[in-house]
Motif scaffolding. Sequence first.
Motif, PDB file in Angstrom:
ATOM      1  N   HIS A 136       0.823  -1.221   0.000  1.00 42.94           N
ATOM      2  CA  HIS A 136       0.000   0.000   0.000  1.00 42.94           C
ATOM      3  C   HIS A 136       0.850   1.262   0.000  1.00 42.94           C
ATOM      4  CE1 HIS A 136      -2.514   3.185   1.874  1.00 42.94           C
ATOM      5  NE2 HIS A 136      -3.454   2.656   1.117  1.00 42.94           N
ATOM      6  N   SER A 137       2.008   1.205   0.654  1.00 43.78           N
ATOM      7  CA  SER A 137       2.857   2.399   0.712  1.00 43.78           C
ATOM      8  C   SER A 137       3.346   2.810  -0.672  1.00 43.78           C
ATOM      9  CB  SER A 137       4.049   2.143   1.640  1.00 43.78           C
ATOM     10  OG  SER A 137       4.947   1.199   1.085  1.00 43.78           O
ATOM     11  N   TRP A 138       3.359   1.878  -1.621  1.00 43.30           N
ATOM     12  CA  TRP A 138       3.772   2.174  -2.992  1.00 43.30           C
ATOM     13  C   TRP A 138       2.618   2.691  -3.846  1.00 43.30           C
ATOM     14  CZ3 TRP A 138       8.470   1.886  -5.618  1.00 43.30           C
ATOM     15  CH2 TRP A 138       9.556   1.498  -4.848  1.00 43.30           C
ATOM     16  N   VAL A 139       1.404   2.341  -3.497  1.00 39.71           N
ATOM     17  CA  VAL A 139       0.234   2.758  -4.286  1.00 39.71           C
ATOM     18  C   VAL A 139      -0.833   3.293  -3.333  1.00 39.71           C
ATOM     19  CG1 VAL A 139       0.616   1.277  -6.292  1.00 39.71           C
ATOM     20  CG2 VAL A 139      -0.539   0.338  -4.275  1.00 39.71           C
ATOM     21  N   PRO A 140      -0.540   4.388  -2.611  1.00 39.64           N
ATOM     22  CA  PRO A 140      -1.456   4.854  -1.558  1.00 39.64           C
ATOM     23  C   PRO A 140      -2.823   5.283  -2.070  1.00 39.64           C
ATOM     24  CG  PRO A 140       0.250   6.479  -2.022  1.00 39.64           C
ATOM     25  CD  PRO A 140       0.651   5.241  -2.735  1.00 39.64           C
ATOM     26  N   ASN A 141      -2.921   5.599  -3.368  1.00 35.78           N
ATOM     27  CA  ASN A 141      -4.206   6.046  -3.913  1.00 35.78           C
ATOM     28  C   ASN A 141      -4.954   4.959  -4.674  1.00 35.78           C
ATOM     29  OD1 ASN A 141      -3.789   8.763  -2.983  1.00 35.78           O
ATOM     30  ND2 ASN A 141      -2.390   9.083  -4.714  1.00 35.78           N
ATOM     31  N   ALA A 142      -4.408   3.754  -4.669  1.00 40.87           N
ATOM     32  CA  ALA A 142      -5.062   2.649  -5.373  1.00 40.87           C
ATOM     33  C   ALA A 142      -6.363   2.268  -4.667  1.00 40.87           C
ATOM     34  CB  ALA A 142      -4.127   1.439  -5.433  1.00 40.87           C
ATOM     35  N   ARG A 143      -7.327   1.812  -5.452  1.00 42.53           N
ATOM     36  CA  ARG A 143      -8.588   1.352  -4.878  1.00 42.53           C
ATOM     37  C   ARG A 143      -8.378  -0.002  -4.206  1.00 42.53           C
ATOM     38  NH1 ARG A 143     -12.623   0.053  -8.319  1.00 42.53           N
ATOM     39  NH2 ARG A 143     -11.085  -0.498  -9.919  1.00 42.53           N
ATOM     40  N   THR A 144      -8.877  -0.116  -2.984  1.00 39.97           N
ATOM     41  CA  THR A 144      -8.715  -1.360  -2.236  1.00 39.97           C
ATOM     42  C   THR A 144     -10.047  -1.774  -1.617  1.00 39.97           C
ATOM     43  OG1 THR A 144      -8.104  -0.200  -0.197  1.00 39.97           O
ATOM     44  CG2 THR A 144      -6.314  -0.863  -1.672  1.00 39.97           C
ATOM     45  N   ALA A 145     -10.129  -3.041  -1.260  1.00 37.56           N
ATOM     46  CA  ALA A 145     -11.266  -3.567  -0.513  1.00 37.56           C
ATOM     47  C   ALA A 145     -10.709  -4.422   0.615  1.00 37.56           C
ATOM     48  CB  ALA A 145     -12.182  -4.389  -1.413  1.00 37.56           C
ATOM     49  N   PHE A 146     -11.277  -4.270   1.812  1.00 37.58           N
ATOM     50  CA  PHE A 146     -10.763  -4.944   2.998  1.00 37.58           C
ATOM     51  C   PHE A 146     -11.919  -5.643   3.702  1.00 37.58           C
ATOM     52  CE2 PHE A 146      -8.464  -4.102   7.327  1.00 37.58           C
ATOM     53  CZ  PHE A 146      -8.153  -5.458   7.426  1.00 37.58           C
ATOM     54  N   VAL A 147     -11.882  -6.970   3.724  1.00 33.71           N
ATOM     55  CA  VAL A 147     -12.897  -7.761   4.417  1.00 33.71           C
ATOM     56  C   VAL A 147     -12.200  -8.530   5.528  1.00 33.71           C
ATOM     57  CG1 VAL A 147     -14.641  -9.563   4.235  1.00 33.71           C
ATOM     58  CG2 VAL A 147     -14.269  -7.986   2.316  1.00 33.71           C
ATOM     59  N   ARG A 148     -12.596  -8.268   6.758  1.00 30.05           N
ATOM     60  CA  ARG A 148     -11.936  -8.861   7.920  1.00 30.05           C
ATOM     61  C   ARG A 148     -12.926  -9.742   8.677  1.00 30.05           C
ATOM     62  NH1 ARG A 148      -8.911  -5.266  12.645  1.00 30.05           N
ATOM     63  NH2 ARG A 148      -8.750  -6.896  14.225  1.00 30.05           N
ATOM     64  N   THR A 149     -12.625 -11.029   8.801  1.00 31.16           N
ATOM     65  CA  THR A 149     -13.474 -11.956   9.548  1.00 31.16           C
ATOM     66  C   THR A 149     -12.595 -12.834  10.432  1.00 31.16           C
ATOM     67  OG1 THR A 149     -13.420 -13.774   7.941  1.00 31.16           O
ATOM     68  CG2 THR A 149     -15.054 -12.036   7.563  1.00 31.16           C
ATOM     69  N   GLN A 150     -13.233 -13.670  11.254  1.00 27.59           N
ATOM     70  CA  GLN A 150     -12.483 -14.578  12.120  1.00 27.59           C
ATOM     71  C   GLN A 150     -11.801 -15.684  11.327  1.00 27.59           C
ATOM     72  OE1 GLN A 150     -11.757 -14.564  15.415  1.00 27.59           O
ATOM     73  NE2 GLN A 150     -12.713 -12.553  15.595  1.00 27.59           N
ATOM     74  N   GLY A 151     -12.431 -16.092  10.209  1.00 24.19           N
ATOM     75  CA  GLY A 151     -11.898 -17.211   9.445  1.00 24.19           C
ATOM     76  C   GLY A 151     -11.098 -16.792   8.237  1.00 24.19           C
ATOM     77  N   LEU A 152     -11.786 -16.312   7.215  1.00 22.18           N
ATOM     78  CA  LEU A 152     -11.144 -15.917   5.959  1.00 22.18           C
ATOM     79  C   LEU A 152     -11.239 -14.412   5.788  1.00 22.18           C
ATOM     80  CD1 LEU A 152      -9.825 -16.765   3.264  1.00 22.18           C
ATOM     81  CD2 LEU A 152     -12.134 -16.972   2.311  1.00 22.18           C
ATOM     82  N   SER A 153     -10.097 -13.745   5.668  1.00 24.84           N
ATOM     83  CA  SER A 153     -10.046 -12.301   5.447  1.00 24.84           C
ATOM     84  C   SER A 153      -9.386 -12.025   4.107  1.00 24.84           C
ATOM     85  CB  SER A 153      -9.267 -11.607   6.568  1.00 24.84           C
ATOM     86  OG  SER A 153      -9.889 -11.804   7.819  1.00 24.84           O
ATOM     87  N   GLU A 154      -9.691 -10.858   3.533  1.00 23.34           N
ATOM     88  CA  GLU A 154      -9.176 -10.541   2.198  1.00 23.34           C
ATOM     89  C   GLU A 154      -8.872  -9.056   2.070  1.00 23.34           C
ATOM     90  OE1 GLU A 154     -11.265 -10.040  -2.093  1.00 23.34           O
ATOM     91  OE2 GLU A 154     -11.371 -12.087  -1.272  1.00 23.34           O
TER      92      GLU A 154
END
Length: 365
Positions: A136-154
């Motif tokens: 992320h530090s290399w592409v700070p303006n890139a579009r991202t999606a963050f899904v955080r769960t107990q099992g599978l995160s992405e």
Amino acid sequence: MRRHLLEALFAAAAFLLPAAAAAVQASHHLLNTTGATTSGGGGGGRCNMFRGKWVFDGSYPLYDYSKCPFMYDEFNCLKFRRPDRMYLKYRWQPFSCNLPRFNGLYFLEKFRGKKIMFVGDSMSLNMWVSLSCMIHSWVPNARTAFVRTQGLSEIAFLDYGVKLLLYRTPFLVDMESQKAGRVLKLDSIRSGNSWMGMDILIFNSWHWWTHTGRTQPWDLLQERGKLYKDMNRMIAYYKGLTTWARWINRNVDPSKTRVFFQGISPTHYEGSDWNEPLNSCKGEVQPFWGLKYPAGIPLANVVVDKVLSRIKKPVYLLDITALSQYRKDAHPTYYGRHGLDCSHWCLPGLPDTWNLLLYAALFNK
């Protein structure tokens, strides 16, 4: 004394596990080495990336913790006001070569449309968060999606189609609830279905195998339908990793998926490990500077080496143990959310080096 006890323990394990007998002789060598273990991807005869020293580098750290949207509080030592900063300024320097400089944009371009999954316990989480922040530090303006769960995160970098996934499973093998209680099944990996279709898999498991008492997450162990109240933990670990190795052999196509094993991440709860009998990692602000870490290489490394030596598919060992043992200064201690934490690592910090080694293994021919 501690080393001889471990050797005796594993000798007993060898009596019960003939396949582990050869590892006993190897352990005598490994416990007396001054660098990384002898197995794994060290770059052939030209360079062993895992043997080297820590050096000061004023350009470190590799990213700003406050600008990384994926940071977890348990690793965020600066947010929780750790006063010293020198632990941020050390770079790993191999003796016989230089590590390539990390380039997050290059990483995204090379793995455009690919899926990279970390599979394991909180050490996998530590490394997954680190890699995400480094990119992320290399592409700070890139579009991202963050899904955080107990099992599978992405974490997805949408403009490049790159997905960094984390599958939380402390033992790799299955845990299930039965009438008898919580059962750790040493010969079952049904959860492996979730690991299929990845371009890169980075596995890790060790810390939870040592838990006892209230922190032990299982009530019974099971193998071939037989239940056990307990078992020598080295034997159990060997059995579990052997089941994982069989899964790799049956399910991984090396032409489509590259496999890594993260290696054994050390803890620093016993100051006697580095010749300071009264200390844990609390208050440690410098690495261990000696040539040989007094505690020696953990016996768990012998189990890992033995299993990897028998696996039929290529698996690259990120042999992080020795270089991480020197970093008694790099834990959150009380600057996180786990009480006294001499197990996980501050971010920015040591796991960034693990990812530099991963980066070198991926791109260096």
